[in-house]
Design a protein around this motif. Structure first.
Motif, PDB file in Angstrom:
ATOM      1  N   HIS A 591       0.828  -1.207   0.000  1.00  0.00           N
ATOM      2  CA  HIS A 591       0.000   0.000   0.000  1.00  0.00           C
ATOM      3  C   HIS A 591       0.862   1.255   0.000  1.00  0.00           C
ATOM      4  O   HIS A 591       0.465   2.283  -0.556  1.00  0.00           O
ATOM      5  CB  HIS A 591      -0.950   0.000   1.209  1.00  0.00           C
ATOM      6  CG  HIS A 591      -0.238   0.062   2.525  1.00  0.00           C
ATOM      7  ND1 HIS A 591       0.141   1.234   3.132  1.00  0.00           N
ATOM      8  CD2 HIS A 591       0.189  -0.930   3.357  1.00  0.00           C
ATOM      9  CE1 HIS A 591       0.756   0.980   4.271  1.00  0.00           C
ATOM     10  NE2 HIS A 591       0.795  -0.332   4.439  1.00  0.00           N
ATOM     11  N   ALA A 592       2.051   1.169   0.611  1.00  0.00           N
ATOM     12  CA  ALA A 592       2.898   2.361   0.725  1.00  0.00           C
ATOM     13  C   ALA A 592       3.552   2.716  -0.606  1.00  0.00           C
ATOM     14  O   ALA A 592       3.556   3.881  -1.015  1.00  0.00           O
ATOM     15  CB  ALA A 592       3.954   2.154   1.806  1.00  0.00           C
ATOM     16  N   ARG A 596       0.317   4.866  -2.132  1.00  0.00           N
ATOM     17  CA  ARG A 596       0.792   6.161  -1.642  1.00  0.00           C
ATOM     18  C   ARG A 596       1.727   6.847  -2.615  1.00  0.00           C
ATOM     19  O   ARG A 596       1.607   8.059  -2.870  1.00  0.00           O
ATOM     20  CB  ARG A 596       1.507   5.962  -0.305  1.00  0.00           C
ATOM     21  CG  ARG A 596       1.996   7.240   0.357  1.00  0.00           C
ATOM     22  CD  ARG A 596       2.976   6.925   1.479  1.00  0.00           C
ATOM     23  NE  ARG A 596       4.241   6.398   0.963  1.00  0.00           N
ATOM     24  CZ  ARG A 596       5.181   5.836   1.717  1.00  0.00           C
ATOM     25  NH1 ARG A 596       4.972   5.696   3.024  1.00  0.00           N
ATOM     26  NH2 ARG A 596       6.307   5.397   1.188  1.00  0.00           N
ATOM     27  N   ASP A 597       2.659   6.103  -3.222  1.00  0.00           N
ATOM     28  CA  ASP A 597       3.771   6.727  -3.940  1.00  0.00           C
ATOM     29  C   ASP A 597       3.556   6.896  -5.439  1.00  0.00           C
ATOM     30  O   ASP A 597       4.181   7.769  -6.057  1.00  0.00           O
ATOM     31  CB  ASP A 597       5.052   5.910  -3.722  1.00  0.00           C
ATOM     32  CG  ASP A 597       5.586   6.047  -2.303  1.00  0.00           C
ATOM     33  OD1 ASP A 597       4.982   6.804  -1.514  1.00  0.00           O
ATOM     34  OD2 ASP A 597       6.596   5.398  -1.989  1.00  0.00           O
ATOM     35  N   ASP A 604      -5.631   9.131  -1.167  1.00  0.00           N
ATOM     36  CA  ASP A 604      -5.452   9.107   0.285  1.00  0.00           C
ATOM     37  C   ASP A 604      -4.605   7.930   0.745  1.00  0.00           C
ATOM     38  O   ASP A 604      -4.509   7.667   1.946  1.00  0.00           O
ATOM     39  CB  ASP A 604      -6.808   9.086   0.995  1.00  0.00           C
ATOM     40  CG  ASP A 604      -7.670   7.898   0.588  1.00  0.00           C
ATOM     41  OD1 ASP A 604      -7.186   7.057  -0.191  1.00  0.00           O
ATOM     42  OD2 ASP A 604      -8.825   7.815   1.045  1.00  0.00           O
ATOM     43  N   GLY A 605      -3.970   7.217  -0.210  1.00  0.00           N
ATOM     44  CA  GLY A 605      -3.125   6.091   0.159  1.00  0.00           C
ATOM     45  C   GLY A 605      -3.883   4.854   0.594  1.00  0.00           C
ATOM     46  O   GLY A 605      -3.278   3.896   1.089  1.00  0.00           O
ATOM     47  N   SER A 628      -0.097  -2.116   8.168  1.00  0.00           N
ATOM     48  CA  SER A 628      -0.624  -0.760   8.059  1.00  0.00           C
ATOM     49  C   SER A 628      -1.018  -0.193   9.415  1.00  0.00           C
ATOM     50  O   SER A 628      -0.814   0.995   9.689  1.00  0.00           O
ATOM     51  CB  SER A 628      -1.828  -0.759   7.110  1.00  0.00           C
ATOM     52  OG  SER A 628      -2.327   0.543   6.935  1.00  0.00           O
ATOM     53  N   LYS A 632       0.403   3.193   9.738  1.00  0.00           N
ATOM     54  CA  LYS A 632      -0.590   4.214   9.400  1.00  0.00           C
ATOM     55  C   LYS A 632      -1.632   4.397  10.492  1.00  0.00           C
ATOM     56  O   LYS A 632      -2.417   5.340  10.448  1.00  0.00           O
ATOM     57  CB  LYS A 632      -1.322   3.840   8.095  1.00  0.00           C
ATOM     58  CG  LYS A 632      -0.477   3.904   6.850  1.00  0.00           C
ATOM     59  CD  LYS A 632      -1.218   3.298   5.647  1.00  0.00           C
ATOM     60  CE  LYS A 632      -2.385   4.148   5.220  1.00  0.00           C
ATOM     61  NZ  LYS A 632      -1.958   5.336   4.462  1.00  0.00           N
TER      62      LYS A 632
END
Length: 973
Positions: A591-592, A596-597, A604-605, A628, A632
């Motif tokens: 997810h990161a 996200r990237d 919103d990631g 996460s 997060k």
């Protein structure tokens, strides 16, 4: 219009060429296996996925995050099911007005790939441990890259859309940098620790495994009953008595540190009164056993007689002797008395009521002695990483629990023989039971105490993100209930219970191909010391910078420690950790570096949906949630969809050895990918799905029916133009009823796709297309479409056909991606045209007319009786076709009769005439039990057969054109 060829008089013109017969080049035979690759090439050429991103700019995003398949081997049918479901989600969301993104990805690190490279080395006579680790990792990278290419082509062949030219790979340099960065967050926020506890261990692969990497198979194990002599009792009843334990792991006896009992279990002292001379249990032996289990245990010992001589006295304060105490050659290894205490996990359900404790090889025992503050006294390191006893262990040094091929080694038999020699074997046997195996090597596992790195899931995470809880477990459980939508809803319970009960996360693996645990430990410090782990942001930043440029190989290059530590600390004071991260941490971190990237990730990631099989409750769903929540503070997804496994037609698990596997490649070669996609859409994915030759044949038959419906529409719309269009208000009731059904279906389709109910969507559309359209509306309107001139009725019918076409093709495009493209291009040719660049058209809700629908439901009920009566006449060869009939229809209900008289009911029943009456039905009338108050009396149509439309009418032959009726004469004029 009759389907039979009429007997045309020789002096009557042939009117066939005057009919408006369907015209289309759309073939009845699909030829999908040969034609689908051409559409794939075309989509790639015109860049459909990228054009959709341009078109969707400004729309509300929808992100399905791809759970990465493993880059090793060709696809199986489970892969196909998973990717097709994902594709149907993405395409349907896009066509309903979202910006639906799909970035495919692959899991590239880990043991299976490393294992393959080791096999190649062994075949060449090379020793992996003597190869430079960076060179070895490069071989692994090359192997994974090759399979990514193979699997990408196989996924694309299934019609799956996505950013195929730029997927995400866990072995990309940026991905490896982010995985290390996510690990560093665990390092810095205080949840990372090193501990020594029993973990699932693969002696074959020489590494710890997580629960998600374990599968359970039946295994035949040795089972033994062993005697531990009671020490420290003044009670005559216990003097000379033995406590009996039972175990299925004889190899753990050398690591025994105690025996435990339960204070609430009833125990007795049993004396043997008779036994064969050569028996392990002798006459006069005294034994402590749970009363509930004593009879079964003594039967196993093959004694001739026994007597319960009393209740077991208090067991507090006793100790027991290890069965190898004083054994010849034991060198004093087992001479110290063993602990004897109560424990809550002991039961009298099976065994003897006593449990032998080897805390290095069992979590219950480990936790018991941990809580007692005795770990340092009871932990052993007798078993090496390959499952062999340490070389200096008396009697058993070098004996192996498993052979390198995963088969039973010589450790169990050696222990059993030694117990017999020591006179401590009570009984022996074998048992078949469910046992943990590695899902990669398929070899049995053991519990083994080793130093490993863990993420504490009940320790407060020091990151300030406490909205959903302070610990990883609390955050995960809160996320499950408050933040995530589960499809099906029962999936929530499974993940919740797993996370509620799970232990700390074992992060480390003793392998080479993966992202290392990028941390340093202080020499001489204990894991409990506050300065044991180096926590330095500057050091972390250097590591991440190197990984971004060189990948994780940077960790293994010469001088890496000095390079990363720099002048922050003295490199000689620290040890570099070389364990690699659990691959579930890799995939849990995606997810990161994806959501996200990436520019095409999520704003919103977070993902709108994770979609995988039920096994991922303990796999990707689980690890992503934990990872996460540790970085997060919450789940990385808003929705989770779970599908079942694929089975053969008999409901059996697929196996190469059984020969019942179904290959996606084989299905596409025989039928085409659309048939495989249709199988997915027709199946209830929330349970296990069956597939096989007969099932696929049935799917193909249904496909042909649907294709015929689309072909009829295309043929009837061959020259349709906007000039032919009719407004709904000007249409006959039958057409307005079809529009009503379209408005209803539009809601059904959209709600179904939003709920990921593909089976419901397809069933609704298929039934509408094949029953309400083909068998009802089309059947009725063929006459007007073929035989009318430029009438309002024909224009209305063709307008409805156009509206049907627009909706059916787009509604079905997410499922039948190739076929609906073919249908679309028949009417919308163009170098860059595609149904997949089109949204589902908005359907006006003012088309809905419930009163009209109720009226037509009554009309269709009566029609069923008429058509059933005509079928009987046709079966009895009274008529050859329904146009030869002019039945009398008796309808008792006045409102229904009025409805029938307001329409041209003979056209609806495809008869030449029909007579409606409210008179009571005569006795000979045909009736259907389920339709009360309706009777049909068969009568023949009067007149001559029109040689153009084949209706039998009184006026045939009275018009300018010979042998035709008034309607056909007008059309010819």
């Amino acid at each position: 219009m009759c389907a039979d060829t009429p007997d045309t008089p020789t002096d009557t013109p042939d009117y066939k060429d005057t009919l408006n017969l369907p015209r289309t080049e759309f073939p009845m035979r699909a030829g999908l296996p040969k034609r689908e690759p051409g559409w794939l090439a075309r989509w790639e050429e015109i860049g459909v996925y990228d054009r959709l991103r341009e078109k969707a700019e400004g729309r509300r995003p929808f992100t399905l995050h791809d759970g990465p398949p493993y880059a090793n081997g060709n696809l199986h049918i489970g892969h196909a099911l998973n990717k097709i479901l994902k594709d149907m989600v993405v395409r349907s969301q896009q066509m309903m007005g979202r910006d639906a993104r799909y970035i495919p990805g692959w899991d590239c690190h880990g043991l299976p790939i490393e294992w393959k490279i080791e096999e190649q080395y062994r075949a060449k006579g090379l020793d992996k441990d003597k190869v430079d680790v960076v060179d070895f990792r490069q071989e692994c990278r090359k192997f994974a890259d090759g399979w990514v290419g193979v699997q990408r082509d196989e996924f694309k062949r299934l019609g799956v859309t996505g950013k195929w030219e730029k997927p995400y790979l866990t072995m990309d340099f940026h991905a490896e940098r982010v995985i290390a960065e996510e690990f560093q967050k665990f390092l810095m926020n205080g949840v990372l620790y090193q501990g020594s506890k029993p973990v699932m261990w693969s002696p074959i692969e020489k590494t710890a495994l997580a629960e998600a990497e374990v599968e359970y198979h039946d295994k035949e194990s040795f089972t033994i009953w062993v005697r531990f002599s009671v020490l420290g009792s003044d009670d005559p009843l216990l003097q000379g008595a033995d406590v009996v334990i039972w175990t299925t792991t004889p190899w753990t006896i050398p690591s025994n540190k105690g025996v435990v009992y339960h204070p609430d279990i009833s125990y007795g002292v049993y004396e043997i009164t008779g036994a064969p001379e050569d028996n392990w249990v002798k006459t006069g032996d005294k034994l402590l056993l749970a009363d509930k289990l004593a009879e079964g245990c003594l039967a196993k010992a093959r004694v001739d007689g026994w007597e319960r001589i009393g209740d077991a006295p208090s067991l507090d304060g006793l100790s027991v002797a290890h069965p190898f105490a004083g054994i010849e050659g034991g060198e004093g290894e087992w001479d110290q008395p063993r602990d004897f205490r109560a424990a809550p996990f002991v039961t009298d359900e099976d065994g003897t009521g006593f449990v032998h404790c080897a805390p290095s090889h069992g979590m219950d025992e480990f936790e018991l002695y941990r809580d007692a503050g005795m770990l340092s006294e009871v932990i052993t390191y007798n078993v090496e990483e390959d499952g062999a006893f340490r070389a200096d262990l008396p009697l058993f040094g070098g004996k192996r629990i498993l052979k390198p091929n995963g088969k039973e080694g010589d450790a169990n038999t050696a222990v059993i023989d030694a117990l017999a020699q020591a006179g401590k074997l009570f009984a022996r046997g074998k048992i078949k039971h469910s046992y943990p195996h590695s899902w990669r090597s398929k070899a049995p596992l053991i519990f083994r105490n080793t130093p490993q790195w863990f993420a504490a899931i009940d320790r407060a995470v020091g990151d300030g993100q406490d909205q959903y809880g302070e610990t990883i477990r609390d955050r995960a459980l809160t996320s499950i209930d408050e933040l995530v939508t589960w499809t099906p809803k029962s999936a929530r319970n499974r993940l919740y219970s797993m996370i509620e009960q799970r232990p700390d996360w074992v992060l480390s693996r003793q392998r080479a191909w993966g992202v290392p645990l990028t941390c340093f430990v202080k020499k001489g410090a204990k894991p409990t010391d506050p300065d044991f782990l180096l926590r330095d942001e500057t050091v972390n930043a250097r590591i991440l910078e190197a990984f971004e440029a060189e990948g994780a190989d940077a960790w293994y290059k010469d001088g890496a420690k000095a390079r990363f530590l720099g002048d922050a600390v003295n490199p000689d004071d620290y040890v570099q950790v070389f364990d690699i991260l659990d691959v579930w941490f890799d995939s849990g971190s995606t997810h990161a570096f994806v959501l996200r990237d990436r520019e095409d990730g999520s704003e919103d990631g977070l993902a709108d949906l994770y979609l995988e099989g039920t096994d991922q409750h303990r796999g990707w769903f689980h690890s992503s949630m934990l990872q996460s929540c540790g970085t997060k503070g919450r789940a990385p997804y808003r929705g989770v969809l779970t599908h079942g496994f694929t089975l053969d037609e008999k409901g059996m698990k697929m196996s190469k050895s059984l020969g019942n596997t179904v290959s996606p490649a084989d299905v596409t070669k025989q039928y085409g990918a659309d048939i495989l996609r249709l199988w997915v859409a027709q199946s209830d994915y929330t349970g296990d799905l069956r597939i096989g030759p007969e099932i696929l044949k049935g799917v193909a038959d249904g496909y042909r029916r649907l294709r015929n419906t689309m072909r009829f529409m295309l043929g009837s719309l061959s020259d349709f133009s906007e000039a032919d269009r009719v407004e709904p208000a000007e249409m006959p009731e039958l057409e307005r009823w079809v529009l009503h059904r379209l408005a209803e279906l539009d809601q059904t389709v959209r709600e179904g796709y939003d709920a990921y109910d593909f089976q419901g969507v397809f069933r609704a559309v298929f039934d509408f297309a094949t029953v309400e359209l083909s068998a009802f509306y089309f059947d009725i309107r063929k006459d007007a479409l073929y035989c009318d001139g430029d009438t309002a009725r024909r224009r209305a019918a063709r307008t409805v056909l156009d509206l049907l076409y627009q909706r059916l093709t787009t509604w079905l495009a997410p499922i039948l991606v190739f076929t609906m493209e073919e249908v679309w291009l028949e009417r919308n040719p163009g170098d860059d045209a595609s149904v997949h660049l089109t949204d589902m058209p908005q359907t006006p809700q003012d088309w809905r007319n419930d009163d009209l629908a109720a009226k037509w439901a009554a009309i269709r009920r009566v029609r069923r009786v008429v058509t059933a009566a005509l079928e009987v006449a046709r079966r009895d060869k009274v008529i050859g076709a329904s146009l030869e009939a002019a039945p009398v229809v008796h309808v008792r209900d006045a409102e229904a009769l009025a409805a029938l008289k307001s329409v041209t009911f003979e056209d609806l029943c495809i008869t030449s005439a029909i007579y409606l009456t409210g008179d009571p039905s005569p006795a000979e009338a045909f009736r259907l039990p389920e339709v009360e108050g309706v009777g049909v009396v068969f009568e023949r149509a009067e007149g001559e057969k029109c040689q153009r439309c084949w209706k039998i009418l009184p006026d045939v032959g009275r018009h300018a054109h010979p042998g035709v009726c008034a309607r056909c004469a007008a059309a010819l004029a």
